[in-house]
Design an enzyme around this catalytic site. Structure first.
Site, PDB file in Angstrom:
ATOM      1  N   PHE A 150       4.483  17.281   5.562  1.00  0.00           N
ATOM      2  CA  PHE A 150       5.495  16.297   5.975  1.00  0.00           C
ATOM      3  C   PHE A 150       4.885  15.073   6.653  1.00  0.00           C
ATOM      4  CE2 PHE A 150       7.609  20.511   6.087  1.00  0.00           C
ATOM      5  CZ  PHE A 150       8.524  20.307   5.063  1.00  0.00           C
ATOM      6  N   LEU A 151       3.542  14.945   6.635  1.00  0.00           N
ATOM      7  CA  LEU A 151       2.941  13.802   7.338  1.00  0.00           C
ATOM      8  C   LEU A 151       3.302  12.501   6.632  1.00  0.00           C
ATOM      9  CD1 LEU A 151       0.305  12.572   5.623  1.00  0.00           C
ATOM     10  CD2 LEU A 151      -0.806  14.582   6.532  1.00  0.00           C
ATOM     11  N   ARG A 152       3.333  11.425   7.412  1.00  0.00           N
ATOM     12  CA  ARG A 152       3.605  10.099   6.864  1.00  0.00           C
ATOM     13  C   ARG A 152       2.325   9.294   6.859  1.00  0.00           C
ATOM     14  NH1 ARG A 152       7.556   8.410  11.327  1.00  0.00           N
ATOM     15  NH2 ARG A 152       6.014   9.726  12.321  1.00  0.00           N
ATOM     16  N   GLU A 153       2.128   8.488   5.839  1.00  0.00           N
ATOM     17  CA  GLU A 153       0.981   7.589   5.850  1.00  0.00           C
ATOM     18  C   GLU A 153       1.167   6.614   7.010  1.00  0.00           C
ATOM     19  OE1 GLU A 153       0.230   5.796   2.017  1.00  0.00           O
ATOM     20  OE2 GLU A 153       0.746   7.686   1.045  1.00  0.00           O
ATOM     21  N   LYS A 221      10.489  20.741   0.660  1.00  0.00           N
ATOM     22  CA  LYS A 221       9.693  19.511   0.660  1.00  0.00           C
ATOM     23  C   LYS A 221      10.420  18.358  -0.036  1.00  0.00           C
ATOM     24  CE  LYS A 221       6.535  16.461   0.305  1.00  0.00           C
ATOM     25  NZ  LYS A 221       5.752  15.812   1.291  1.00  0.00           N
ATOM     26  N   PHE A 266      15.551   6.261   9.593  1.00  0.00           N
ATOM     27  CA  PHE A 266      15.660   6.038   8.151  1.00  0.00           C
ATOM     28  C   PHE A 266      16.997   5.420   7.748  1.00  0.00           C
ATOM     29  CE2 PHE A 266      11.786   8.156   8.466  1.00  0.00           C
ATOM     30  CZ  PHE A 266      11.072   7.907   7.311  1.00  0.00           C
ATOM     31  N   ALA A 269      17.925  -0.891   6.857  1.00  0.00           N
ATOM     32  CA  ALA A 269      18.138  -1.558   5.573  1.00  0.00           C
ATOM     33  C   ALA A 269      17.057  -2.609   5.371  1.00  0.00           C
ATOM     34  CB  ALA A 269      19.524  -2.194   5.566  1.00  0.00           C
ATOM     35  N   GLY A 270      16.842  -2.984   4.133  1.00  0.00           N
ATOM     36  CA  GLY A 270      15.835  -3.999   3.821  1.00  0.00           C
ATOM     37  C   GLY A 270      15.503  -3.973   2.342  1.00  0.00           C
ATOM     38  N   CYS A 277       5.395   8.646  -2.474  1.00  0.00           N
ATOM     39  CA  CYS A 277       6.188   9.877  -2.306  1.00  0.00           C
ATOM     40  C   CYS A 277       7.657   9.729  -2.679  1.00  0.00           C
ATOM     41  CB  CYS A 277       6.057  10.355  -0.866  1.00  0.00           C
ATOM     42  SG  CYS A 277       4.341  10.651  -0.423  1.00  0.00           S
TER      43      CYS A 277
HETATM   44  C1  UGA Z   1       7.213  10.220   3.371  1.00  0.00           C
HETATM   45  C2  UGA Z   1       7.880  11.179   4.363  1.00  0.00           C
HETATM   46  O1  UGA Z   1       8.427  10.444   5.468  1.00  0.00           O
HETATM   47  C3  UGA Z   1       6.877  12.215   4.883  1.00  0.00           C
HETATM   48  O2  UGA Z   1       7.544  13.146   5.724  1.00  0.00           O
HETATM   49  C4  UGA Z   1       6.281  12.956   3.672  1.00  0.00           C
HETATM   50  O3  UGA Z   1       5.289  13.897   4.077  1.00  0.00           O
HETATM   51  C5  UGA Z   1       5.625  11.942   2.752  1.00  0.00           C
HETATM   52  O4  UGA Z   1       6.611  10.985   2.324  1.00  0.00           O
HETATM   53  C6  UGA Z   1       5.047  12.660   1.573  1.00  0.00           C
HETATM   54  O5  UGA Z   1       5.810  13.253   0.812  1.00  0.00           O
HETATM   55  O6  UGA Z   1       3.816  12.764   1.448  1.00  0.00           O
HETATM   56  P1  UGA Z   1       5.605   8.081   3.581  1.00  0.00           P
HETATM   57  O7  UGA Z   1       5.849   7.903   2.114  1.00  0.00           O
HETATM   58  O8  UGA Z   1       4.219   8.026   4.110  1.00  0.00           O
HETATM   59  O9  UGA Z   1       6.206   9.489   4.081  1.00  0.00           O
HETATM   60  O10 UGA Z   1       6.407   6.926   4.326  1.00  0.00           O
HETATM   61  P2  UGA Z   1       7.771   6.767   5.125  1.00  0.00           P
HETATM   62  O11 UGA Z   1       7.458   6.360   6.505  1.00  0.00           O
HETATM   63  O12 UGA Z   1       8.668   7.907   4.939  1.00  0.00           O
HETATM   64  O13 UGA Z   1       8.397   5.486   4.387  1.00  0.00           O
HETATM   65  C7  UGA Z   1       8.709   5.514   2.988  1.00  0.00           C
HETATM   66  C8  UGA Z   1       9.305   4.182   2.560  1.00  0.00           C
HETATM   67  O14 UGA Z   1      10.617   4.031   3.096  1.00  0.00           O
HETATM   68  C9  UGA Z   1       8.516   2.957   3.046  1.00  0.00           C
HETATM   69  O15 UGA Z   1       8.481   1.987   2.014  1.00  0.00           O
HETATM   70  C10 UGA Z   1       9.334   2.462   4.230  1.00  0.00           C
HETATM   71  O16 UGA Z   1       9.146   1.099   4.497  1.00  0.00           O
HETATM   72  C11 UGA Z   1      10.742   2.766   3.733  1.00  0.00           C
HETATM   73  N1  UGA Z   1      11.755   2.885   4.801  1.00  0.00           N
HETATM   74  C12 UGA Z   1      11.620   3.828   5.773  1.00  0.00           C
HETATM   75  C13 UGA Z   1      12.872   2.057   4.774  1.00  0.00           C
HETATM   76  O17 UGA Z   1      13.013   1.196   3.886  1.00  0.00           O
HETATM   77  N2  UGA Z   1      13.819   2.217   5.750  1.00  0.00           N
HETATM   78  C14 UGA Z   1      13.723   3.157   6.722  1.00  0.00           C
HETATM   79  O18 UGA Z   1      14.645   3.253   7.566  1.00  0.00           O
HETATM   80  C15 UGA Z   1      12.578   3.987   6.745  1.00  0.00           C
END
Ligand code: UGA
Length: 448
Positions: A150-153, A221, A266, A269-270, A277
Site C-alpha cells: 500500500f506504499l505511495r510513491e 489491494k 483523496f 479535485a483537479g 497504479c
Molecule cells: C497509490 C496508492 O495510494 C497506494 O496506497 C498504493 O500502494 C499504490 O498506488 C500502488 O498500488 O502501488 P501512488 O500511485 O503512488 O499510490 O499515488 P497516490 O498518492 O495515491 O496518487 C495517485 C494519483 O492520484 C496522483 O496522480 C495524484 O496526484 C492523484 N490524486 C490523489 C488526486 O488527483 N486527488 C487526490 O485527492 C489524491
C-alpha cells in the site's frame, strides 16, 4: 527466518528490500534490467524516492543486501521469496502476468522445500490459486501468501515504516504468521530506519496486522486503489458542477470530508489521477470482474471522468484566452504527482499534449520528471530546464503538480516574466486572492 529474496527492484521491490535488509535480514535483490542493476551496484536507485538511496547505501556497505541478475544463486538459500515484479496493463486493460509467472517458475525450479512465496505484485483475484496449482503440479512444498503493498510513491519509505495495516492472505496459517513477523520486526526498527533514511517520522497511529484468505488479500489491494480513484473522480464530478453553479469544490470537500464517515483524503479535485497504479488497477479490476461475469459500471464511470479532466481544464483555459491557438503556455509539472520522478500516465503530460494539439506553443518544466516524461510528450513541446525559462513570455501558466517550488512561487516575479496574466491551477493548490493581488487571473478546477 533470516534469508529473503526479492524479485524486482521497482518502487515496491527496492523499497521493501532495503527496509528488510536494514531490519536485520540477509536480502538478495534480483533485477534483470542491466541498466537498473548497474545503478544499484553503484548504490543508486533508478528512480527518485526520498530515503531509498540512503538505505540502499547502508545495506550494501553492511553487506545485508546483495543485488544480482542470477536467480539461481539468489534462491539457493532463500527462506522467503517476495515477488515484486511489474504487472503492466495489456492493451485491453487486463493485467499482464508474464513476469509474475516467470518468478513462480524460478521459485519452483530453484528453491529449497518449505520456502514461502509472497506475492507483493498487484495481481487480479484468482492469481494465487493458479500459482498454487502450479506448485502442486510440480510436487513442490511451497507456501503461498498474498501480501499486497500500500506504499505511495513519494513517501514510500515513510509509508513502509508507519503503515496503517499489513494484509497477509494465505491458506497456510504458519506461513502467514511468519510473513507478519517480518513486518513486526520492521515496525520495531522504524525509528532507526527513518533516521538512516533521513525521512521524518510520521504521526504514530496503531499499525494493524490483518490475516485474510488468499483471495481476499488479492482483492483488497485493487479494491483499495479503485476506491481511492473513485473518490477522486467523484470530487472531479462535483468540481464540474461547482464550476457551473458557482460554488468552490475545495470548500465543499473540506466540509464534506470533515464527516469522519467520509474523510477528507483523496477528495482533491483537479487534473485527475495518473501514475503506474490507479489507471492500471482500475482497468485491471474491470477486466478481472468481466472474467467472473460481473459488470462494474461504477469503475468505468471513474475512468471516464478521469480521462475527461485534462481536456476539461484545457477548455476552461481556451475560454479565458479567447483561443489556445498560437498562445504561449507553460505547463509546470510532468510527474504524475509531487515527490517522484515517475511520469507514467501523467495528467500533466496529457494536458501538455492537448494544449499542443490545440495549436498552443507549449513549454514544460518539472524539477525531477522531465527525462521520464520526454517519451510521452508530443514532439513540438519544449522541455525547459527552469521555471523561469518555461514561464518567460507566457500568455498562460498551468500548474499540474504541487511541487514545493511551484507552491512557493513569487507571484509578482511570475507576473513580471509572463506576457499574459492567466494562471490555471490544475491541482487546486493556490489561493485566488493572492494571485489576484499581483494582477493575475486565477482559474481553478471547480472553484468559480
Ligand atoms: C497509490 C496508492 O495510494 C497506494 O496506497 C498504493 O500502494 C499504490 O498506488 C500502488 O498500488 O502501488 P501512488 O500511485 O503512488 O499510490 O499515488 P497516490 O498518492 O495515491 O496518487 C495517485 C494519483 O492520484 C496522483 O496522480 C495524484 O496526484 C492523484 N490524486 C490523489 C488526486 O488527483 N486527488 C487526490 O485527492 C489524491
Amino acid at each position: 527466518m533470516k534469508n529473503i529474496a526479492v524479485f524486482g527492484a521497482g518502487y515496491v521491490g527496492l523499497t521493501s528490500a532495503v527496509i528488510f535488509a536494514n531490519s536485520g535480514y540477509n536480502v538478495t535483490l534480483i533485477e534483470i534490467s542491466p541498466s537498473r542493476l548497474k545503478k544499484l551496484e553503484d548504490g543508486k536507485s533508478f528512480f527518485y524516492e526520498s530515503g531509498v538511496n540512503e538505505l540502499l547505501a547502508q545495506a550494501l556497505s553492511a553487506k545485508n543486501l546483495s543485488v544480482t541478475n542470477n536467480s539461481e544463486q539468489a534462491l539457493k538459500n532463500a527462506e522467503v521469496v517476495f515477488s515484486c515484479v511489474g504487472t503492466p496493463d495489456n492493451p485491453d486493460g487486463s493485467s499482464n502476468l508474464q513476469y509474475v509467472f516467470d518468478v513462480a517458475e524460478s521459485v519452483i525450479k530453484q528453491t529449497q522445500d518449505n520456502v514461502i512465496f509472497v506475492q507483493k505484485s498487484t495481481v487480479p483475484v484468482g492469481t494465487g490459486q493458479k500459482i498454487e496449482a502450479l506448485f502442486k503440479k510440480h510436487s513442490r512444498k511451497i507456501s503461498y501468501a498474498s501480501n499486497p503493498e500500500f506504499l505511495r510513491e513519494g513517501t514510500a519509505v515513510q509509508d513502509s515504516l508507519w503503515f496503517d495495516r499489513v494484509v497477509v492472505g494465505s491458506n497456510n496459517t504458519t506461513a502467514a504468521n511468519l510473513v507478519l513477523d517480518i513486518y513486526r520486526n520492521v515496525e520495531k526498527n522504524k525509528l532507526k530506519l527513518a533516521k538512516l533514511a533521513g525521512v521524518k517520522p510520521k504521526r504514530n497511529t496503531p499499525s494493524l496486522y490483518v490475516k485474510t484468505s488468499r483471495n481476499s488479500a488479492e482483492l483488497t489491494k485493487v479494491t483499495a486503489n479503485a476506491f481511492l480513484a473513485l473518490k477522486i473522480s467523484f470530487a472531479n464530478s462535483i468540481a464540474k458542477l461547482a464550476d457551473a453553479a458557482g460554488a468552490d469544490v475545495v470548500e465543499v470537500m473540506d466540509a464534506v470530508g470533515s464527516d469522519r464517515r467520509i474523510g477528507r483524503a483523496f477528495l482533491n479535485a483537479g487534473r485527475g489521477y495518473g501514475g503506474g497504479c490507479f489507471p492500471k488497477d482500475v482497468s485491471g479490476l474491470i477486466s478481472s470482474a468481466e472474467d467472473y461475469g460481473v459488470d462494474l459500471p461504477i469503475m468505468t464511470a471513474t475512468t471516464d471522468v478521469n480521462e475527461s479532466m485534462p481536456g476539461y481544464i484545457a477548455n476552461k483555459a481556451n475560454n479565458s484566452l479567447g483561443e489556445l491557438k498560437d498562445k504561449r503556455v507553460a505547463v509546470l509539472g510532468l510527474a504524475f504527482k509531487a515527490g517522484t520522478s515517475d511520469a507514467r500516465k501523467s495528467p500533466g503530460v496529457k494536458l501538455a499534449n492537448i494544449l499542443d494539439k490545440s495549436g498552443a506553443l507549449v513549454k514544460a518544466y518539472d524539477p525531477h520528471a522531465s527525462q521520464e516524461a520526454k517519451q510521452d510528450l508530443r514532439s513540438n513541446i519544449i522541455i525547459s530546464d527552469s521555471i523561469q525559462d518555461a514561464v518567460k513570455g507566457a500568455d498562460a501558466v498551468f500548474v499540474t503538480v504541487d511541487w514545493p517550488e511551484f507552491k512557493t512561487l513569487d507571484f509578482s516575479w511570475l507576473k513580471s516574466k509572463m506576457k499574459g496574466n492567466i494562471f490555471i491551477d490544475a491541482v487546486n493548490a493556490f489561493e485566488a486572492d493572492e494571485l489576484k493581488s499581483c494582477g493575475i487571473e486565477y482559474i481553478g478546477v471547480g472553484r468559480s
